[in-house]
Write a protein that holds these residues in place. Structure first.
Motif, short mmCIF file in Angstrom:
data_model
loop_
_atom_site.label_atom_id
_atom_site.label_comp_id
_atom_site.label_asym_id
_atom_site.label_seq_id
_atom_site.Cartn_x
_atom_site.Cartn_y
_atom_site.Cartn_z
N LEU A 158 0.67 -1.12 0.00
CA LEU A 158 0.07 -0.11 -0.03
C LEU A 158 0.76 0.98 -0.03
N ALA A 159 2.10 1.18 0.46
CA ALA A 159 3.06 2.34 0.63
C ALA A 159 4.55 1.70 0.71
N ARG A 160 5.23 2.62 0.40
CA ARG A 160 6.84 2.14 0.35
C ARG A 160 7.51 3.10 0.82
N THR A 161 8.91 2.90 1.16
CA THR A 161 9.71 3.77 1.88
C THR A 161 11.05 3.69 1.26
N GLU A 162 11.82 4.56 1.13
CA GLU A 162 13.10 4.46 0.47
C GLU A 162 14.37 4.43 1.47
N TYR A 163 15.13 3.49 1.80
CA TYR A 163 16.34 3.65 2.70
C TYR A 163 17.41 2.63 1.89
N GLY A 164 18.15 3.36 1.22
CA GLY A 164 18.91 2.30 0.25
C GLY A 164 18.27 1.63 -0.86
N LEU A 165 17.12 1.26 -0.54
CA LEU A 165 16.29 0.50 -1.60
C LEU A 165 15.02 0.95 -1.25
N LYS A 166 14.03 0.66 -1.80
CA LYS A 166 12.60 0.90 -1.79
C LYS A 166 11.86 -0.36 -1.11
N PHE A 167 11.33 -0.14 -0.21
CA PHE A 167 10.62 -1.36 0.68
C PHE A 167 9.25 -1.22 0.88
#
Length: 203
Positions: A158-167
C-alpha cells in the motif's frame, strides 16, 4: 473492543495508549480464546523473528490469529508484527512465519547503509486504503528496524519507503494490514492510522 496480543514481545502499553488517544478502547490480552472473540486484533512486536514465532506458538496464539483473519475481522501487525504475517524470515537463518501473506523478510544490505534503519522517513502511498484515509502522500513516520518485508505479490504493498532501496512500509489485503513503522511514536499522523484502524471495528 480492540485486542492487543501480549506474547512477551513489544511495547504494548504504548500501542494501547495510542489507541486511547484517538478514542478507541483497547485491551491487552494473553488468552488465545479472548483473541478469537475480539472485534479487532493488533499484533505488535519488537525483537527477533524466531523468538516471536516461538512465543506465539507457546502462547497458543498462532491458530487464534489464523481464525481471526479467516473470520474477516480487522487485523493489524505493527513493526515485527507486520513481518510475522509473511511466510519466512532470513533473520538468524530461515524461520517460518504465519504465512498470511506470500513473501519473505529480508535484512537491509550491508555497506553504506546504517542498520538499523532508525528515525523519521517518508511513506510513498501506492494504493488507496481505509487505513490511509486522511494520510498525505510522503508523510513521515518513525522507524526502527533492521529487516523489511518483501511481498511476493506487488498488490499487497500500500505504501513504500526508501532507505538504500525501496521497501514495503505498509501492506494490506481485505481487512488485514501491516505497518513497518511505529504509529504510536509517529505524532498525529501515526495516531490517525490507529484511528483509521479503529474505525474498521464499526464497519
Amino acid at each position: 473492543m480492540i485486542t492487543i496480543i501480549d506474547y512477551g514481545m513489544g511495547n504494548l502499553r504504548s500501542v494501547q495508549k495510542g489507541f486511547a488517544q484517538v478514542g478507541c478502547p483497547a485491551e491487552i490480552v494473553r488468552d488465545p480464546d479472548r483473541v478469537e472473540t475480539a472485534a479487532a486484533v493488533v499484533l505488535p512486536g519488537v525483537g527477533a523473528f524466531a523468538d516471536a514465532m516461538e512465543n506465539l506458538q507457546q502462547a497458543g496464539m498462532m491458530e487464534a490469529i489464523r481464525r481471526v483473519i479467516a473470520a474477516g475481522k480487522p487485523f493489524l501487525g505493527i513493526c515485527l508484527g507486520q513481518q510475522l504475517l509473511f511466510e519466512s524470515s532470513e533473520e538468524f537463518g530461515s524461520t517460518r512465519g504465519l504465512g498470511i501473506f506470500p513473501g519473505s523478510v529480508k535484512r537491509f544490505p550491508a555497506g553504506e547503509l546504517k542498520v538499523p534503519h532508525m528515525g523519521w522517513n517518508q511513506a510513498e502511498i501506492l494504493q488507496p486504503s481505509p487505513l490511509l484515509e486522511g494520510i498525505p502522500d510522503q508523510a513521515a513516520f518513525y522507524f526502527v528496524h533492521s529487516y523489511y518485508v518483501a511481498p511476493a505479490d506487488p498488490e499487497l504493498t500500500l505504501a513504500r519507503t526508501e532507505y538504500g532501496l525501496k521497501f514495503a512500509s505498509i501492506v494490506g489485503r481485505d481487512r488485514v494490514f501491516g505497518i513497518q513503522f511505529h504509529p504510536e511514536k509517529s505524532s498525529f499522523l501515526g495516531l490517525k492510522i490507529l484511528e483509521n484502524f479503529g474505525k474498521q471495528v464499526k464497519i
